[in-house]
Design a protein around this motif. Sequence first.
Motif, PDB file in Angstrom:
ATOM      1  N   LEU A   1       0.827  -1.213   0.000  1.00  0.00           N
ATOM      2  CA  LEU A   1       0.000   0.000   0.000  1.00  0.00           C
ATOM      3  C   LEU A   1       0.856   1.255   0.000  1.00  0.00           C
ATOM      4  O   LEU A   1       0.449   2.298   0.498  1.00  0.00           O
ATOM      5  N   SER A   2       2.057   1.163  -0.562  1.00  0.00           N
ATOM      6  CA  SER A   2       2.982   2.296  -0.552  1.00  0.00           C
ATOM      7  C   SER A   2       2.732   3.283  -1.684  1.00  0.00           C
ATOM      8  O   SER A   2       3.418   4.303  -1.779  1.00  0.00           O
ATOM      9  N   ASP A   3       1.758   3.003  -2.545  1.00  0.00           N
ATOM     10  CA  ASP A   3       1.428   3.927  -3.635  1.00  0.00           C
ATOM     11  C   ASP A   3       1.017   5.284  -3.071  1.00  0.00           C
ATOM     12  O   ASP A   3       0.457   5.383  -1.973  1.00  0.00           O
ATOM     13  N   ASN A   4       1.269   6.330  -3.839  1.00  0.00           N
ATOM     14  CA  ASN A   4       0.980   7.699  -3.380  1.00  0.00           C
ATOM     15  C   ASN A   4      -0.477   7.906  -2.975  1.00  0.00           C
ATOM     16  O   ASN A   4      -0.775   8.738  -2.116  1.00  0.00           O
ATOM     17  N   LYS A   5      -1.399   7.169  -3.606  1.00  0.00           N
ATOM     18  CA  LYS A   5      -2.817   7.368  -3.291  1.00  0.00           C
ATOM     19  C   LYS A   5      -3.173   6.922  -1.868  1.00  0.00           C
ATOM     20  O   LYS A   5      -4.245   7.259  -1.369  1.00  0.00           O
ATOM     21  N   TYR A   6      -2.261   6.191  -1.212  1.00  0.00           N
ATOM     22  CA  TYR A   6      -2.504   5.749   0.158  1.00  0.00           C
ATOM     23  C   TYR A   6      -1.605   6.457   1.167  1.00  0.00           C
ATOM     24  O   TYR A   6      -1.377   5.974   2.269  1.00  0.00           O
ATOM     25  N   GLN A   7      -1.097   7.626   0.771  1.00  0.00           N
ATOM     26  CA  GLN A   7      -0.238   8.414   1.630  1.00  0.00           C
ATOM     27  C   GLN A   7      -0.907   9.740   1.996  1.00  0.00           C
ATOM     28  O   GLN A   7      -1.703  10.281   1.232  1.00  0.00           O
ATOM     29  N   ASN A   8      -0.553  10.249   3.173  1.00  0.00           N
ATOM     30  CA  ASN A   8      -1.011  11.568   3.637  1.00  0.00           C
ATOM     31  C   ASN A   8      -2.545  11.667   3.666  1.00  0.00           C
ATOM     32  O   ASN A   8      -3.117  12.693   3.301  1.00  0.00           O
TER      33      ASN A   8
END
Length: 217
Positions: free
Chosen positions: A144-151
């Motif tokens: 789940l390290s994709d940008n859509k799952y960050q911040n």
Amino acid sequence: MKAKTTAIGILFTTLTWTGANADIISTNPITGNNQGLQNPYTASLYIASNSSASGIGRGSGISGKSGNDRYNASGWNTTGSLDANDYFTFTLDANDGYRINFESFVYTGTASDSGPTAFAFRSSRDGFSSNIGSPTATGTTIDLSDNKYQNLTDPIEFRLYGYSASSGSDTFSINDYTFNGTVEAVPEPNTLALVGVGSMLMLGNLRRTRKQGSTVE
């Protein structure tokens, strides 16, 4: 001059640190009797500070089943197509002033002999329209390290779908699960401004140091 550069560097690090406080966001070992009869199941649930989690629940297309040390359900779709109502669900959210950065979802599972053989993991970030990773009946680690799952500062729901069962009465269960990542404070606007000032100070100081060094013979 070296001491001055070091001091500025320490100031910059202090201002940019946002207080990540966990490498596990939420986890549940799912131990005990007949947990699948609850919707959701929250006993033994661990939740990182400054966040919330729903535990594990199920969609309206499947039914809770008894079973020890697992969240068990039957009624999985017997066709080769995903049924939008046949899933296990998990919702996580950061408290006000915080954000979540996901790393992975890790789980173990069990399917009975005639239970589902195909699976999909999806999220509310795109309306549950695209698959994430390659889930299996026995479990795996899903990145789940994709940008859509960050911040993330708003709630996010993940769903684990099962289908292609030989019999609708057979079962699939989650035996334990963990969401890995961090929960950290969202930087205040004043802090971001100070970070910008700190960056300019460091850059200016480095340029002066290089210029002075180039004039020494």
